[in-house]
Structures are given as structure tokens and as C-alpha cells.
Design an enzyme around this catalytic site. Structure first.
Site, PDB file in Angstrom:
ATOM      1  N   GLY A 103      -1.510 -32.164 -20.036  1.00 41.37           N
ATOM      2  CA  GLY A 103      -2.375 -33.107 -20.763  1.00 41.37           C
ATOM      3  C   GLY A 103      -2.212 -32.904 -22.260  1.00 41.37           C
ATOM      4  O   GLY A 103      -2.158 -31.770 -22.732  1.00 41.37           O
ATOM      5  N   ARG A 129       9.731 -26.872 -38.651  1.00 39.59           N
ATOM      6  CA  ARG A 129       9.868 -26.419 -40.045  1.00 39.59           C
ATOM      7  C   ARG A 129      10.214 -24.923 -40.115  1.00 39.59           C
ATOM      8  O   ARG A 129      11.016 -24.496 -40.936  1.00 39.59           O
ATOM      9  CB  ARG A 129       8.556 -26.657 -40.793  1.00 39.59           C
ATOM     10  CG  ARG A 129       8.245 -28.123 -41.045  1.00 39.59           C
ATOM     11  CD  ARG A 129       8.860 -28.559 -42.359  1.00 39.59           C
ATOM     12  NE  ARG A 129       8.717 -29.995 -42.549  1.00 39.59           N
ATOM     13  CZ  ARG A 129       7.740 -30.551 -43.257  1.00 39.59           C
ATOM     14  NH1 ARG A 129       6.829 -29.827 -43.832  1.00 39.59           N
ATOM     15  NH2 ARG A 129       7.694 -31.866 -43.388  1.00 39.59           N
ATOM     16  N   ARG A 133       3.482 -34.168 -16.540  1.00 37.79           N
ATOM     17  CA  ARG A 133       3.377 -33.045 -15.595  1.00 37.79           C
ATOM     18  C   ARG A 133       4.544 -33.258 -14.638  1.00 37.79           C
ATOM     19  O   ARG A 133       4.635 -34.306 -14.002  1.00 37.79           O
ATOM     20  CB  ARG A 133       2.034 -33.082 -14.873  1.00 37.79           C
ATOM     21  CG  ARG A 133       0.851 -32.864 -15.828  1.00 37.79           C
ATOM     22  CD  ARG A 133      -0.460 -32.733 -15.092  1.00 37.79           C
ATOM     23  NE  ARG A 133      -1.548 -32.425 -16.012  1.00 37.79           N
ATOM     24  CZ  ARG A 133      -2.385 -33.331 -16.513  1.00 37.79           C
ATOM     25  NH1 ARG A 133      -2.290 -34.598 -16.162  1.00 37.79           N
ATOM     26  NH2 ARG A 133      -3.337 -32.978 -17.352  1.00 37.79           N
ATOM     27  N   ASP A 188      -1.816 -23.477 -18.949  1.00 36.91           N
ATOM     28  CA  ASP A 188      -1.322 -22.526 -17.950  1.00 36.91           C
ATOM     29  C   ASP A 188      -0.186 -23.083 -17.088  1.00 36.91           C
ATOM     30  O   ASP A 188       0.760 -22.371 -16.762  1.00 36.91           O
ATOM     31  CB  ASP A 188      -2.476 -22.088 -17.034  1.00 36.91           C
ATOM     32  CG  ASP A 188      -3.153 -20.842 -17.575  1.00 36.91           C
ATOM     33  OD1 ASP A 188      -2.534 -20.144 -18.407  1.00 36.91           O
ATOM     34  OD2 ASP A 188      -4.302 -20.585 -17.176  1.00 36.91           O
ATOM     35  N   THR A 219      -4.622 -27.132 -25.125  1.00 38.93           N
ATOM     36  CA  THR A 219      -5.352 -27.939 -24.145  1.00 38.93           C
ATOM     37  C   THR A 219      -6.793 -28.079 -24.613  1.00 38.93           C
ATOM     38  O   THR A 219      -7.354 -27.109 -25.166  1.00 38.93           O
ATOM     39  CB  THR A 219      -5.334 -27.330 -22.725  1.00 38.93           C
ATOM     40  OG1 THR A 219      -6.407 -27.891 -21.960  1.00 38.93           O
ATOM     41  CG2 THR A 219      -5.486 -25.817 -22.697  1.00 38.93           C
ATOM     42  N   ASP A 236      -9.235 -28.052 -22.828  1.00 38.76           N
ATOM     43  CA  ASP A 236     -10.111 -27.326 -21.903  1.00 38.76           C
ATOM     44  C   ASP A 236     -10.426 -25.895 -22.372  1.00 38.76           C
ATOM     45  O   ASP A 236     -11.382 -25.294 -21.889  1.00 38.76           O
ATOM     46  CB  ASP A 236      -9.469 -27.249 -20.510  1.00 38.76           C
ATOM     47  CG  ASP A 236      -9.126 -28.625 -19.961  1.00 38.76           C
ATOM     48  OD1 ASP A 236      -9.767 -29.595 -20.388  1.00 38.76           O
ATOM     49  OD2 ASP A 236      -8.214 -28.721 -19.113  1.00 38.76           O
ATOM     50  N   ASP A 254      -9.048 -23.239 -21.532  1.00 38.16           N
ATOM     51  CA  ASP A 254      -9.151 -22.421 -20.316  1.00 38.16           C
ATOM     52  C   ASP A 254      -7.936 -21.515 -20.077  1.00 38.16           C
ATOM     53  O   ASP A 254      -7.647 -21.155 -18.942  1.00 38.16           O
ATOM     54  CB  ASP A 254      -9.354 -23.342 -19.096  1.00 38.16           C
ATOM     55  CG  ASP A 254      -8.187 -24.307 -18.903  1.00 38.16           C
ATOM     56  OD1 ASP A 254      -7.321 -24.404 -19.801  1.00 38.16           O
ATOM     57  OD2 ASP A 254      -8.137 -24.971 -17.858  1.00 38.16           O
ATOM     58  N   ARG A 266     -11.671 -29.865 -16.943  1.00 39.33           N
ATOM     59  CA  ARG A 266     -11.068 -29.500 -15.648  1.00 39.33           C
ATOM     60  C   ARG A 266     -11.979 -28.525 -14.902  1.00 39.33           C
ATOM     61  O   ARG A 266     -13.113 -28.871 -14.627  1.00 39.33           O
ATOM     62  CB  ARG A 266      -9.666 -28.919 -15.846  1.00 39.33           C
ATOM     63  CG  ARG A 266      -8.811 -29.026 -14.590  1.00 39.33           C
ATOM     64  CD  ARG A 266      -7.450 -28.407 -14.803  1.00 39.33           C
ATOM     65  NE  ARG A 266      -6.603 -29.218 -15.643  1.00 39.33           N
ATOM     66  CZ  ARG A 266      -5.776 -30.160 -15.200  1.00 39.33           C
ATOM     67  NH1 ARG A 266      -5.666 -30.387 -13.929  1.00 39.33           N
ATOM     68  NH2 ARG A 266      -5.037 -30.853 -16.028  1.00 39.33           N
ATOM     69  N   ARG A 301     -29.069 -43.382 -17.837  1.00 35.50           N
ATOM     70  CA  ARG A 301     -27.845 -44.122 -18.147  1.00 35.50           C
ATOM     71  C   ARG A 301     -26.700 -43.107 -18.158  1.00 35.50           C
ATOM     72  O   ARG A 301     -26.810 -42.046 -18.792  1.00 35.50           O
ATOM     73  CB  ARG A 301     -27.951 -44.797 -19.517  1.00 35.50           C
ATOM     74  CG  ARG A 301     -29.015 -45.888 -19.565  1.00 35.50           C
ATOM     75  CD  ARG A 301     -28.692 -47.000 -18.583  1.00 35.50           C
ATOM     76  NE  ARG A 301     -29.527 -48.171 -18.749  1.00 35.50           N
ATOM     77  CZ  ARG A 301     -30.632 -48.445 -18.043  1.00 35.50           C
ATOM     78  NH1 ARG A 301     -31.056 -47.584 -17.127  1.00 35.50           N
ATOM     79  NH2 ARG A 301     -31.296 -49.566 -18.242  1.00 35.50           N
ATOM     80  N   HIS A 330     -10.869 -39.920 -21.356  1.00 34.70           N
ATOM     81  CA  HIS A 330      -9.699 -39.549 -22.165  1.00 34.70           C
ATOM     82  C   HIS A 330      -9.877 -39.735 -23.667  1.00 34.70           C
ATOM     83  O   HIS A 330      -9.021 -39.306 -24.434  1.00 34.70           O
ATOM     84  CB  HIS A 330      -8.471 -40.334 -21.677  1.00 34.70           C
ATOM     85  CG  HIS A 330      -8.028 -39.875 -20.318  1.00 34.70           C
ATOM     86  ND1 HIS A 330      -8.641 -40.305 -19.173  1.00 34.70           N
ATOM     87  CD2 HIS A 330      -7.071 -38.992 -19.944  1.00 34.70           C
ATOM     88  CE1 HIS A 330      -8.064 -39.718 -18.133  1.00 34.70           C
ATOM     89  NE2 HIS A 330      -7.121 -38.919 -18.568  1.00 34.70           N
TER      90      HIS A 330
END
Ligand code: F6P
Length: 342
Positions: free
Chosen positions: A28, A42, A89, A120, A142, A144, A146, A188, A261, A267
Site C-alpha cells: 500500500g 540523490r 502487491r 513487512d 506504511t 499503519d 505496524d 489493517r 452517522r 483510502h
């Protein structure tokens, strides 16, 4: 002047000069990936190394899909979201055949190393490639946050700020209509994004995968407490890994008779111009990734630990587990239980 023995020692300790490396973004996307690509390109130029951009993640290595990354190619990308290299991916890279094709591309293009920017999943690919004799270095990116071996992953700060901006807007209308808002954020299987955002927006409650849900304790009671303290609107932040915001909204309706609501931010959290923190971190990590090749010790992940850059061998890095700091959750409980809004 040094004697002969010293000369031999100098030559032996000098890393082999690398001529060309490749860089790719995989998994992602996250804001700051472009800043990392720019820093890699660079820094490579600075060390006299040619840099080739591999497009569409590991698929690009399989299909020989590349672009030359000279100084011009990375001009004006520091502040741009997304990734100029595209990302994917790759199922094919998970196969032995796919990885053989990737090695063949590296040989054909004369790539003596690959910088892989991602999470990962990307680093598992990097480990496999290094086992096939192509040195690799990973840069964690990422939203996340994580990745076990690093405190911080590129893109997390921007994603948090994007979610915070959106939730602040939601709060305006929830306040006017005296409603309950249930907002689902990404992450995730991890609750970093949700918890950080929850603290920053003054959420009534935050649901994270790291804490098993007790609906009464985690949602009903915080809403009741907030109401008793004078609140007339409520903000519930749900990490996608903790459950569906739509279902949580329905359960709130059943339990408390209010009509929440529901908003799934989705994304939108992956886009946008990177924040200062993400640009700066990406630039440092990109620089150290190339330096690891130049200094002759690749096959590592460039992580941050307590603010400093650390090189962690890939296999070791993949085995490392990161634990969400639950004291943040306790802070949220303490603060949201004792007031009537943000
Ligand atoms: O890993 C980044 C991430 O945005 C997660 O937060 C989310 O679960 C996933 O990717 C979404 O992936 P996709 O882009 O395939 O929908």
C-alpha cells in the site's frame, strides 16, 4: 606513509564499490514514499552510484519494468503524495519462478542491490531476494505504523493528520445536530492510527484490535459518562481491524436508541502531501539505505528507534514484534470519561 601490512588491511576493509542499484515501492502506498525515492536517488548520485527506479513493486523486477532515476527524474517530488514508481502487491514474486525472473532482471540490468520501500510484506520479499544473492535494504513506509523493528514508518503522521482533519469537520456537524459519529480508520491489524487519532480528536471511545471488545464497557459506558458530564454529541473511532463501523453503529442504535452517522474514511488516508515529519524521516531513511550499500553492509532494514536511525538485519527485523503502548489507551479513558467534549 603506511607500510605494506597496513595497505593490505586498508584494502581488505574497504567495501567493494557498487556501480548500480535499483529502488522500488511495494504494498500500500503512503505519503512520503516519493521523498524516500528522491533521497535514495540523490544519495546514490552523491556516492557515484547509478540508480534505477523499478516500477510497480516486485512485479517490475519480474517484468523488467524500470526507469532511470537521475537528478531530473526526482525533481519536485519531495512534497508529492503517492509514488512516481507506482506500487503493487505481487503474487508472482511469492513464487520461486517469479523470484528467479527477478534475479535475472537484476543481472540483466547490472543491479548490485535493491532498496525496497514498503511494509513487512515488502521486507519478506527483500529477504527472499537477498537469499538469492541480490543484496537488499528495506525502508519502512506504511500508514499503519505496524513494522516491528521501527518506532516509525513513513506516512503515519500524514495519515493521522488527514484523519484528524476529516474528523474535525465531522465533529462540526455532529455538534450542530447533537449526534453520535462512528468513524472507521485504516490500520489493517493494528490500532496505532486509531488510537493516535482518537487522542488527537478527543474521541469519546476508540476501538482497537489490540484490546478485545466489550461493547458495554468500551462504548455504552463511555457514551453514558460523556452524556452525564454534559456532552450532547459523541465521537467513536473504530480501527478497521477492530470491527466494522457500520455494525458498531447498528449496535449503538440498539443499545442506546440513538441513530449514529457512520463514516468510513478509507483510502483518503493514504493520499496527500506528506507532513514535515514524513518528509524528514523519508529523507533520512533514504539516505541511510544507500549509505548501507556504500559502506558495504546491506541486507538490513533502516528503522528508527528512539528517534535515531538503526540498521537491523532483515531476518531479525522480521521477527521483531511491536506492542501498542496501552498507556495511550488509559490516557484516552481518563480524559474522555471526565468531560463533555473535545
Ligand atoms: O497497509 C496499508 C493499508 O492502507 C491498510 O491500512 C489497509 O488495510 C490496506 O492497506 C488497504 O489495502 P488496499 O489498498 O489493497 O485496499
Amino acid at each position: 606513509m603506511s607500510n605494506n601490512n597496513e595497505n593490505v588491511a586498508e584494502v581488505a576493509s574497504k567495501p567493494k564499490k557498487i556501480k548500480r542499484i535499483g529502488v522500488l515501492t511495494s504494498g500500500g502506498d503512503s505519503p512520503g514514499m516519493n521523498a524516500a525515492v528522491r533521497a535514495v536517488a540523490r544519495t546514490a548520485i552523491y556516492y557515484g552510484i547509478e540508480c534505477v527506479g523499478i516500477r510497480r513493486g516486485w512485479n517490475g523486477l519480474i517484468n523488467s519494468d524500470f526507469m532511470i532515476l537521475n537528478g531530473d527524474a526526482v525533481r519536485h517530488i519531495l512534497a508529492r503524495g503517492g509514488t512516481i514508481l507506482y506500487t503493487a502487491r505481487s503474487d508472482e514474486f511469492m513464487t520461486v519462478e517469479g523470484r528467479k525472473k527477478a534475479v535475472a532482471t537484476c543481472k540483466m540490468l547490472g543491479l548490485e542491490g535493491i532498496v525496497a520501500i514498503g511494509g513487512d510484506g515488502t521486507f519478506k520479499g527483500a529477504l527472499e531476494l537477498s537469499r538469492l544473492g541480490i543484496p537488499t535494504v528495506g525502508v519502512p513506509a506504511t500508514i499503519d505504523n505496524d513494522v516491528g523493528c521501527t518506532n516509525y514508518t513513513i506516512g503515519f503522521d500524514t495519515a493521522c493528520n488527514t484523519a484528524i482533519t476529516c474528523i474535525d469537520k465531522l465533529r462540526d456537524t455532529m455538534q450542530s445536530h447533537e449526534r453520535c459519529s462512528v468513524v472507521e480508520v485504516m490500520g489493517r491489524h493494528a490500532g496505532y492510527l486509531a488510537l493516535y487519532v482518537g487522542l488527537a480528536v478527543g474521541a469519546t471511545a476508540v476501538l482497537i484490535p489490540e484490546r478485545e471488545l466489550d461493547f458495554e464497557r468500551d462504548i455504552v459506558v463511555p457514551i453514558q459518562n460523556a452524556r452525564l458530564a454534559g456532552a450532547t454529541h459523541f465521537m467513536i473511532v473504530v480501527a478497521e481491524g477492530a470491527g466494522s463501523a457500520i455494525e458498531i453503529g447498528e449496535k449503538i442504535h440498539e443499545a442506546l436508541g440513538i441513530g449514529p452517522r457512520v463514516t468510513v474514511l478509507g483510502h483518503i488516508q493514504r493520499g496527500g502531501s506528506p507532513t514535515g515529519r514524513d518528509r524528514e524521516t523519508a529523507t533520512r531513511m533514504g539516505y541511510y539505505a544507500v549509505k548501507a550499500f556504500a559502506d558495504g553492509h546491506p541486507n538490513c532494514i533502516i528503522g528508527t528507534q528512539e528517534g535515531s536511525i538503526k540498521e537491523i538485519p532483515i531476518e531479525e527485523a522480521l521477527a521483531m514484534k511491536k506492542h501498542l503502548q496501552m498507556y495511550r489507551y488509559e490516557i484516552l479513558e481518563a480524559i474522555s470519561a471526565t468531560g463533555s467534549g473535545h
